[in-house]
Scaffold this motif. Structure first.
Motif, PDB file in Angstrom:
ATOM      1  N   SER A  33       0.895  -1.212  -0.086  1.00  0.00           N
ATOM      2  CA  SER A  33      -0.051   0.279   0.074  1.00  0.00           C
ATOM      3  C   SER A  33       0.755   1.273  -0.057  1.00  0.00           C
ATOM      4  CB  SER A  33      -1.008  -0.105   1.350  1.00  0.00           C
ATOM      5  OG  SER A  33      -1.657   1.204   1.136  1.00  0.00           O
ATOM      6  N   GLN A  34       1.839   1.228   0.846  1.00  0.00           N
ATOM      7  CA  GLN A  34       2.653   2.430   0.507  1.00  0.00           C
ATOM      8  C   GLN A  34       3.508   2.530  -0.532  1.00  0.00           C
ATOM      9  OE1 GLN A  34       4.838   0.916   4.457  1.00  0.00           O
ATOM     10  NE2 GLN A  34       4.538   2.968   5.365  1.00  0.00           N
ATOM     11  N   LEU A  35       3.904   1.626  -1.223  1.00  0.00           N
ATOM     12  CA  LEU A  35       4.646   1.530  -2.414  1.00  0.00           C
ATOM     13  C   LEU A  35       3.523   2.216  -3.462  1.00  0.00           C
ATOM     14  CD1 LEU A  35       6.619  -1.790  -1.970  1.00  0.00           C
ATOM     15  CD2 LEU A  35       7.536   0.719  -2.036  1.00  0.00           C
ATOM     16  N   GLU A  36       2.514   1.682  -3.228  1.00  0.00           N
ATOM     17  CA  GLU A  36       1.543   1.958  -4.439  1.00  0.00           C
ATOM     18  C   GLU A  36       1.238   3.581  -4.273  1.00  0.00           C
ATOM     19  OE1 GLU A  36      -1.340  -1.696  -5.426  1.00  0.00           O
ATOM     20  OE2 GLU A  36      -1.768  -0.821  -3.476  1.00  0.00           O
ATOM     21  N   ASP A  37       1.068   4.018  -2.953  1.00  0.00           N
ATOM     22  CA  ASP A  37       0.673   5.420  -3.158  1.00  0.00           C
ATOM     23  C   ASP A  37       2.152   6.240  -3.369  1.00  0.00           C
ATOM     24  OD1 ASP A  37      -1.632   4.876  -1.800  1.00  0.00           O
ATOM     25  OD2 ASP A  37      -0.863   5.073   0.279  1.00  0.00           O
ATOM     26  N   PHE A  38       3.362   5.660  -3.038  1.00  0.00           N
ATOM     27  CA  PHE A  38       4.362   6.485  -3.700  1.00  0.00           C
ATOM     28  C   PHE A  38       4.370   6.491  -5.278  1.00  0.00           C
ATOM     29  CE2 PHE A  38       8.827   6.063  -5.072  1.00  0.00           C
ATOM     30  CZ  PHE A  38       9.462   7.103  -4.631  1.00  0.00           C
ATOM     31  N   ALA A  39       4.098   5.388  -5.886  1.00  0.00           N
ATOM     32  CA  ALA A  39       4.240   5.442  -7.068  1.00  0.00           C
ATOM     33  C   ALA A  39       3.298   6.336  -7.817  1.00  0.00           C
ATOM     34  CB  ALA A  39       4.167   4.056  -7.720  1.00  0.00           C
ATOM     35  N   LEU A  40       1.776   6.141  -7.227  1.00  0.00           N
ATOM     36  CA  LEU A  40       0.843   6.809  -7.838  1.00  0.00           C
ATOM     37  C   LEU A  40       0.745   8.296  -7.677  1.00  0.00           C
ATOM     38  CD1 LEU A  40      -2.220   4.615  -6.623  1.00  0.00           C
ATOM     39  CD2 LEU A  40      -1.547   5.145  -8.974  1.00  0.00           C
ATOM     40  N   THR A  41       1.529   8.938  -6.463  1.00  0.00           N
ATOM     41  CA  THR A  41       1.894  10.260  -6.188  1.00  0.00           C
ATOM     42  C   THR A  41       2.669  10.703  -7.265  1.00  0.00           C
ATOM     43  OG1 THR A  41       1.175  10.055  -3.793  1.00  0.00           O
ATOM     44  CG2 THR A  41       2.730  12.085  -4.543  1.00  0.00           C
ATOM     45  N   ASN A  42       3.702  10.144  -7.173  1.00  0.00           N
ATOM     46  CA  ASN A  42       4.787  10.588  -8.366  1.00  0.00           C
ATOM     47  C   ASN A  42       4.464  10.416  -9.806  1.00  0.00           C
ATOM     48  OD1 ASN A  42       7.191  11.357  -6.604  1.00  0.00           O
ATOM     49  ND2 ASN A  42       6.722   9.630  -5.832  1.00  0.00           N
ATOM     50  N   ALA A  43       3.810   9.485 -10.081  1.00  0.00           N
ATOM     51  CA  ALA A  43       3.294   9.205 -11.506  1.00  0.00           C
ATOM     52  C   ALA A  43       2.434  10.538 -11.954  1.00  0.00           C
ATOM     53  CB  ALA A  43       2.567   8.170 -11.676  1.00  0.00           C
ATOM     54  N   GLY A  44       1.378  10.743 -10.783  1.00  0.00           N
ATOM     55  CA  GLY A  44       0.542  11.708 -10.953  1.00  0.00           C
ATOM     56  C   GLY A  44       1.341  13.398 -11.234  1.00  0.00           C
ATOM     57  N   ALA A  45       2.699  13.327 -10.756  1.00  0.00           N
ATOM     58  CA  ALA A  45       3.280  14.441 -11.096  1.00  0.00           C
ATOM     59  C   ALA A  45       3.612  14.600 -12.314  1.00  0.00           C
ATOM     60  CB  ALA A  45       4.240  14.552  -9.909  1.00  0.00           C
ATOM     61  N   PHE A  46       4.510  13.442 -12.856  1.00  0.00           N
ATOM     62  CA  PHE A  46       4.592  13.294 -14.218  1.00  0.00           C
ATOM     63  C   PHE A  46       3.541  13.873 -15.047  1.00  0.00           C
ATOM     64  CE2 PHE A  46       8.346  10.681 -12.829  1.00  0.00           C
ATOM     65  CZ  PHE A  46       9.202  11.455 -13.228  1.00  0.00           C
ATOM     66  N   ILE A  47       2.431  13.160 -15.062  1.00  0.00           N
ATOM     67  CA  ILE A  47       1.299  13.312 -15.736  1.00  0.00           C
ATOM     68  C   ILE A  47       0.796  14.849 -15.658  1.00  0.00           C
ATOM     69  CG2 ILE A  47      -1.167  12.780 -16.221  1.00  0.00           C
ATOM     70  CD1 ILE A  47       0.693  10.484 -17.047  1.00  0.00           C
ATOM     71  N   ALA A  48       0.793  15.411 -14.634  1.00  0.00           N
ATOM     72  CA  ALA A  48       0.251  16.592 -14.322  1.00  0.00           C
ATOM     73  C   ALA A  48       1.173  17.762 -15.104  1.00  0.00           C
ATOM     74  CB  ALA A  48      -0.053  17.030 -12.852  1.00  0.00           C
TER      75      ALA A  48
END
Length: 265
Positions: A33-48
């Motif tokens: 769960s922690q790793l998924e949150d980390f990946a989703l947060t940072n992937a969101g920055a790339f997409i945004a």
């Protein structure tokens, strides 16, 4: 012919953001769960920030092939990323020296490409000797019937030294011959990377070439004038550690805006 995954244009430049997971060999207490949150947060920055191609990089250091935990965790995180950002083109790279694991992860997660660090020509790295992965990787991709997954192959990057007497440009031609859909060239400096791209083209490489390091907002236009694409990460980081937003949306947006504003019409 360029693999469909690698198609690009002035409005859709071939720029890939590398999203590095924590090294699980020294962070075993982290949950999925922690790793998924980390990946989703940072992937969101790339997409945004306007970058739609992201490479998920497992950094768990292992002396041999990837272990089952690495494969399972990376595939699960990759699948979460594809569900959250269906418009994203996702790539997979693992720290372990493994021809099959990245392709298996890509197939399970729905990723579009993999990156293999030693594709042709044996090499010595800081972690030890590495044999070439080309034959095993292409054979395994055929076994999976996964021809839609592109293979990006590094050719003697700055973290390794060839164990055979061959020029980098000749090795690049061999990588193309042995099935790489794109090449990643990384010299000792940005200027050296540009020179390697020119030499590979002169030697006969026709597949897309990406510069794999030292690319930032200041040289991104030059990078894509010399090569077909670039992989970017460190220059886009706001912080260097912790389970937080390590990649900065504004830095990413400025890099992409610089590229689009200065690209020839």
């Amino acid at each position: 012919m360029t693999h469909a995954t690698l198609a690009h244009s002035a409005d859709d430049p071939l720029v890939i953001g590398a999203l590095h997971l924590p090294d699980l060999s020294v962070n075993r207490d982290l949950t999925l769960s922690q790793l998924e949150d980390f990946a989703l947060t940072n992937a969101g920055a790339f997409i945004a920030g306007g970058m739609r191609r992201i490479m998920l990089q497992d950094q768990t250091r292992q002396s041999g092939p990837a272990v089952p935990e690495t494969i399972a965790l990376t595939a699960a995180i990759g699948r979460s990323l594809k569900r959250a950002f269906p418009q994203m083109s996702l790539g997979i790279i693992v720290q372990a020296h493994d021809a099959e694991a990245p392709l298996a992860i890509a197939r399970a997660s729905g990723a579009d490409f993999v990156r293999l660090k030693v594709f042709v020509g044996a090499a010595m790295t800081f972690e030890g000797a590495r044999d070439p992965l080309a034959v095993r990787a292409v054979t395994y991709r055929h076994h999976l019937r996964a021809g839609d997954i592109a293979i990006m192959a590094d050719v003697f990057d700055r973290t390794s030294r060839p164990l055979i007497d061959v020029e980098p440009a000749d090795a690049a031609v061999a990588a193309q011959k042995y099935g790489a859909d794109a090449l990643v060239l990384t010299g000792s400096s940005f200027a050296d990377s540009v020179a390697r791209v020119a030499a590979a083209r002169q030697a006969g490489v026709t597949r897309p070439i990406l510069i794999g390091g030292s690319v930032d907002q200041g040289n991104i236009v030059q990078a894509l004038a010399a090569a077909d694409g670039a992989i970017v990460s460190t220059s886009l980081m706001s912080r260097q550690g912790g389970l937080s937003a390590r990649w900065d949306r504004d830095l990413i947006a400025r890099l992409m805006d610089t590229l689009r504003e200065r690209a020839p019409a």
